[in-house]
Design an enzyme around this catalytic site. Structure first.
Site, PDB file in Angstrom:
ATOM      1  N   ALA A   1     -10.834  -4.593  15.155  1.00 22.57           N
ATOM      2  CA  ALA A   1     -10.528  -6.028  15.288  1.00 22.57           C
ATOM      3  C   ALA A   1      -9.335  -6.401  14.416  1.00 22.57           C
ATOM      4  O   ALA A   1      -8.438  -7.141  14.840  1.00 22.57           O
ATOM      5  CB  ALA A   1     -11.761  -6.860  14.908  1.00 22.57           C
TER       6      ALA A   1
ATOM      7  N   ASN B   1       1.565  -2.390   5.388  1.00 21.87           N
ATOM      8  CA  ASN B   1       0.899  -1.092   5.566  1.00 21.87           C
ATOM      9  C   ASN B   1      -0.471  -1.030   4.888  1.00 21.87           C
ATOM     10  O   ASN B   1      -1.334  -0.266   5.324  1.00 21.87           O
ATOM     11  CB  ASN B   1       1.806   0.009   4.997  1.00 21.87           C
ATOM     12  CG  ASN B   1       1.083   1.323   4.823  1.00 21.87           C
ATOM     13  OD1 ASN B   1       0.878   2.072   5.777  1.00 21.87           O
ATOM     14  ND2 ASN B   1       0.641   1.608   3.598  1.00 21.87           N
TER      15      ASN B   1
ATOM     16  N   ILE C   1      -3.773  10.542  11.380  1.00 24.24           N
ATOM     17  CA  ILE C   1      -2.760  11.009  10.421  1.00 24.24           C
ATOM     18  C   ILE C   1      -3.451  11.558   9.166  1.00 24.24           C
ATOM     19  O   ILE C   1      -4.438  10.979   8.688  1.00 24.24           O
ATOM     20  CB  ILE C   1      -1.800   9.849  10.024  1.00 24.24           C
ATOM     21  CG1 ILE C   1      -1.267   9.094  11.264  1.00 24.24           C
ATOM     22  CG2 ILE C   1      -0.661  10.371   9.146  1.00 24.24           C
ATOM     23  CD1 ILE C   1      -0.426   9.910  12.211  1.00 24.24           C
TER      24      ILE C   1
ATOM     25  N   ASP D   1      -3.157  -7.594  -4.879  1.00 24.88           N
ATOM     26  CA  ASP D   1      -4.114  -7.487  -3.782  1.00 24.88           C
ATOM     27  C   ASP D   1      -3.540  -8.301  -2.622  1.00 24.88           C
ATOM     28  O   ASP D   1      -3.418  -9.527  -2.725  1.00 24.88           O
ATOM     29  CB  ASP D   1      -5.456  -8.068  -4.254  1.00 24.88           C
ATOM     30  CG  ASP D   1      -6.498  -8.109  -3.144  1.00 24.88           C
ATOM     31  OD1 ASP D   1      -6.188  -7.697  -2.005  1.00 24.88           O
ATOM     32  OD2 ASP D   1      -7.617  -8.572  -3.433  1.00 24.88           O
TER      33      ASP D   1
ATOM     34  N   LYS E   1      -6.922  -4.406  13.423  1.00 22.19           N
ATOM     35  CA  LYS E   1      -5.691  -3.760  13.909  1.00 22.19           C
ATOM     36  C   LYS E   1      -5.222  -4.367  15.236  1.00 22.19           C
ATOM     37  O   LYS E   1      -4.019  -4.432  15.510  1.00 22.19           O
ATOM     38  CB  LYS E   1      -5.919  -2.249  14.038  1.00 22.19           C
ATOM     39  CG  LYS E   1      -6.170  -1.557  12.688  1.00 22.19           C
ATOM     40  CD  LYS E   1      -4.984  -1.720  11.759  1.00 22.19           C
ATOM     41  CE  LYS E   1      -5.134  -0.987  10.451  1.00 22.19           C
ATOM     42  NZ  LYS E   1      -3.970  -1.153   9.561  1.00 22.19           N
TER      43      LYS E   1
ATOM     44  N   GLY F   1       0.820  -1.221   0.000  1.00 19.49           N
ATOM     45  CA  GLY F   1       0.000   0.000   0.000  1.00 19.49           C
ATOM     46  C   GLY F   1       0.846   1.260   0.000  1.00 19.49           C
ATOM     47  O   GLY F   1       0.568   2.191   0.752  1.00 19.49           O
TER      48      GLY F   1
ATOM     49  N   ARG G   1       0.213   5.601  -1.895  1.00 21.33           N
ATOM     50  CA  ARG G   1      -0.324   6.840  -1.308  1.00 21.33           C
ATOM     51  C   ARG G   1      -0.038   6.870   0.191  1.00 21.33           C
ATOM     52  O   ARG G   1       0.383   5.868   0.766  1.00 21.33           O
ATOM     53  CB  ARG G   1      -1.855   6.889  -1.496  1.00 21.33           C
ATOM     54  CG  ARG G   1      -2.295   6.904  -2.919  1.00 21.33           C
ATOM     55  CD  ARG G   1      -3.805   7.006  -3.038  1.00 21.33           C
ATOM     56  NE  ARG G   1      -4.478   5.719  -2.960  1.00 21.33           N
ATOM     57  CZ  ARG G   1      -5.455   5.443  -2.099  1.00 21.33           C
ATOM     58  NH1 ARG G   1      -5.865   6.334  -1.239  1.00 21.33           N
ATOM     59  NH2 ARG G   1      -6.035   4.249  -2.109  1.00 21.33           N
TER      60      ARG G   1
ATOM     61  N   TYR H   1     -12.569  -2.616  11.764  1.00 20.63           N
ATOM     62  CA  TYR H   1     -11.208  -2.069  11.619  1.00 20.63           C
ATOM     63  C   TYR H   1     -10.395  -2.303  12.902  1.00 20.63           C
ATOM     64  O   TYR H   1      -9.240  -2.738  12.852  1.00 20.63           O
ATOM     65  CB  TYR H   1     -11.330  -0.579  11.310  1.00 20.63           C
ATOM     66  CG  TYR H   1     -10.039   0.151  11.069  1.00 20.63           C
ATOM     67  CD1 TYR H   1      -9.349   0.008   9.863  1.00 20.63           C
ATOM     68  CD2 TYR H   1      -9.503   1.005  12.036  1.00 20.63           C
ATOM     69  CE1 TYR H   1      -8.170   0.706   9.636  1.00 20.63           C
ATOM     70  CE2 TYR H   1      -8.333   1.704  11.817  1.00 20.63           C
ATOM     71  CZ  TYR H   1      -7.663   1.556  10.610  1.00 20.63           C
ATOM     72  OH  TYR H   1      -6.494   2.236  10.385  1.00 20.63           O
TER      73      TYR H   1
ATOM     74  N   SER I   1      -2.920   0.457  14.538  1.00 21.19           N
ATOM     75  CA  SER I   1      -3.605   1.733  14.769  1.00 21.19           C
ATOM     76  C   SER I   1      -3.897   1.861  16.255  1.00 21.19           C
ATOM     77  O   SER I   1      -4.093   0.849  16.946  1.00 21.19           O
ATOM     78  CB  SER I   1      -4.925   1.758  13.997  1.00 21.19           C
ATOM     79  OG  SER I   1      -5.727   2.840  14.431  1.00 21.19           O
TER      80      SER I   1
HETATM   81  P1  NAP Z   1      -4.661   5.429   2.267  1.00 21.92           P
HETATM   82  O1  NAP Z   1      -4.160   6.808   2.045  1.00 21.92           O
HETATM   83  O2  NAP Z   1      -6.103   5.124   2.085  1.00 21.92           O
HETATM   84  O3  NAP Z   1      -3.790   4.417   1.362  1.00 21.92           O
HETATM   85  C1  NAP Z   1      -4.073   3.045   1.379  1.00 21.92           C
HETATM   86  C2  NAP Z   1      -3.014   2.300   0.600  1.00 21.92           C
HETATM   87  O4  NAP Z   1      -3.304   0.896   0.700  1.00 21.92           O
HETATM   88  C3  NAP Z   1      -3.007   2.625  -0.879  1.00 21.92           C
HETATM   89  O5  NAP Z   1      -1.687   2.570  -1.333  1.00 21.92           O
HETATM   90  C4  NAP Z   1      -3.832   1.490  -1.498  1.00 21.92           C
HETATM   91  O6  NAP Z   1      -3.503   1.193  -2.861  1.00 21.92           O
HETATM   92  C5  NAP Z   1      -3.394   0.343  -0.610  1.00 21.92           C
HETATM   93  N1  NAP Z   1      -4.325  -0.788  -0.601  1.00 21.92           N
HETATM   94  C6  NAP Z   1      -5.627  -0.799  -0.243  1.00 21.92           C
HETATM   95  N2  NAP Z   1      -6.135  -2.039  -0.375  1.00 21.92           N
HETATM   96  C7  NAP Z   1      -5.124  -2.833  -0.820  1.00 21.92           C
HETATM   97  C8  NAP Z   1      -5.027  -4.206  -1.168  1.00 21.92           C
HETATM   98  N3  NAP Z   1      -6.069  -5.033  -1.057  1.00 21.92           N
HETATM   99  N4  NAP Z   1      -3.832  -4.673  -1.610  1.00 21.92           N
HETATM  100  C9  NAP Z   1      -2.759  -3.842  -1.731  1.00 21.92           C
HETATM  101  N5  NAP Z   1      -2.804  -2.528  -1.416  1.00 21.92           N
HETATM  102  C10 NAP Z   1      -3.975  -2.035  -0.965  1.00 21.92           C
HETATM  103  O7  NAP Z   1      -4.316   4.930   3.757  1.00 21.92           O
HETATM  104  P2  NAP Z   1      -3.326   5.527   4.868  1.00 21.92           P
HETATM  105  O8  NAP Z   1      -4.079   6.497   5.676  1.00 21.92           O
HETATM  106  O9  NAP Z   1      -2.025   5.898   4.273  1.00 21.92           O
HETATM  107  O10 NAP Z   1      -3.153   4.217   5.795  1.00 21.92           O
HETATM  108  C11 NAP Z   1      -2.061   3.330   5.647  1.00 21.92           C
HETATM  109  C12 NAP Z   1      -2.111   2.329   6.787  1.00 21.92           C
HETATM  110  O11 NAP Z   1      -2.027   3.025   8.024  1.00 21.92           O
HETATM  111  C13 NAP Z   1      -3.406   1.520   6.831  1.00 21.92           C
HETATM  112  O12 NAP Z   1      -3.123   0.199   7.250  1.00 21.92           O
HETATM  113  C14 NAP Z   1      -4.216   2.244   7.881  1.00 21.92           C
HETATM  114  O13 NAP Z   1      -5.152   1.398   8.486  1.00 21.92           O
HETATM  115  C15 NAP Z   1      -3.126   2.665   8.838  1.00 21.92           C
HETATM  116  N6  NAP Z   1      -3.488   3.788   9.689  1.00 21.92           N
HETATM  117  C16 NAP Z   1      -3.836   4.989   9.159  1.00 21.92           C
HETATM  118  C17 NAP Z   1      -4.172   6.036  10.009  1.00 21.92           C
HETATM  119  C18 NAP Z   1      -4.549   7.393   9.510  1.00 21.92           C
HETATM  120  O14 NAP Z   1      -4.952   8.229  10.339  1.00 21.92           O
HETATM  121  N7  NAP Z   1      -4.452   7.679   8.237  1.00 21.92           N
HETATM  122  C19 NAP Z   1      -4.165   5.836  11.401  1.00 21.92           C
HETATM  123  C20 NAP Z   1      -3.809   4.591  11.891  1.00 21.92           C
HETATM  124  C21 NAP Z   1      -3.472   3.575  11.032  1.00 21.92           C
HETATM  125  P3  NAP Z   1      -4.249   1.939  -4.122  1.00 21.92           P
HETATM  126  O15 NAP Z   1      -3.666   3.330  -4.153  1.00 21.92           O
HETATM  127  O16 NAP Z   1      -3.868   1.141  -5.308  1.00 21.92           O
HETATM  128  O17 NAP Z   1      -5.701   1.929  -3.805  1.00 21.92           O
END
Ligand code: NAP
Length: 247
Positions: free
Chosen positions: A157, A90, A188, A63, A159, A12, A15, A155, A142
């Protein structure tokens, strides 16, 4: 911290936090395999930024919930670079709703991507690490997995599951020079949190001691620390990066 010669797979990383992790590891010299699900243009941008940082990038679309695709992804990393030293689990998704309204398919999607995805990627990546007797596995959990959050039972569960997974695998592979840790970010600024309604965002911000959202780069710094030599005696741990939200 010197990661030159190390090969990292960041799931992931097209982005958000994953992209920041890919760039941070590249800045320390690691070659980076950029995994993503479907957003080709965003993944190309990450790869270009890794190259601009003076490192090499390999795009690996897969995926993470699909074991066959993950096995092929890891094979292609090994055939391109001959090794795999660092795995960052990630990739993650949300399908938020109150429990009575969580549809079975939304439960399954979140668990399959966030938790089974980490199982698939770790299982495939740990083999070359076991042979090399060195490895770093870092999963992005998370604070929601530690503290819970209404509307995110699926979510949370997934994490929380990652934490048990991390601690168990750490005990299995520690004797082979592989560390397994988790990073638990708070709130974030990424596309994932951009989806939250404004009043939810303000309520969450009110809980943050530092009074601001975190940046993806601030999570990436913790991941890079765990990937580096200085963290060689840290395993089975969770580093919370939440600006003082749940502590
Ligand atoms: P995001 O901006 O929505 O980016 C998600 C990334 O995951 C993208 O690169 C997406 O690829 C990829 N992805 C989604 N489904 C996938 C799959 N089935 N196989 C491979 N790649 C997949 O998310 P983010 O906020 O950066 O979050 C990243 C991680 O941090 C996640 O695990 C999230 O739960 C965790 N997190 C985030 C926050 C927050 O506040 N943002 C807080 C705590 C934890 P595409 O671009 O191709 O769709």
């Amino acid at each position: 911290m010197d990661l030159s010669g190390r090969v990292a797979l960041v799931t992931g990383s097209s982005r958000g936090i994953g992209r920041a992790v890919a760039l941070e590891l590249a800045a320390h010299g690691a070659l980076v395999a950029v995994n993503y699900a479907g957003n080709d243009a965003a993944a190309e941008e990450t790869a270009a930024a890794v190259r601009a940082a003076g490192s090499q990038a390999l795009l690996v679309k897969a995926d993470v919930a699909n074991q066959e695709q993950v096995d092929n992804m890891v094979k292609s990393v090994l055939s391109a670079y001959g090794r795999l030293d660092i795995l960052v689990n990630n990739a993650g998704v949300t399908r938020d709703n109150l429990l009575p309204r969580i549809r079975e398919e939304d439960w399954d999607t979140v668990l399959n991507v966030n938790l089974k995805g980490a199982y698939n990627c770790t299982k495939a990546s740990v083999r070359p690490m076991l042979k090399a007797r060195w490895g770093r596995i870092i999963s992005i959990s998370s604070v929601v997995g530690l503290a819970g959050n209404p509307g995110q039972a699926n979510y949370a569960a997934s994490k929380a599951g990652l934490l048990g997974f991390t601690k168990s695998v750490a005990r299995e592979v520690g004797s082979r020079g592989i560390t397994v840790n988790a990073v638990a970010p708070g709130y974030i600024e990424t596309e994932m949190t951009a989806l939250l309604p404004e009043d939810n965002k303000n309520a969450l911000l009110g809980q943050v001691a530092l009074g601001r959202l975190g940046k993806p780069e601030e999570v990436a710094a913790a991941v890079a620390f765990l990937a580096g030599g200085a963290a060689g005696y840290i395993t089975g741990q969770v580093i919370v990066v939440d600006g003082g939200m749940i502590s």
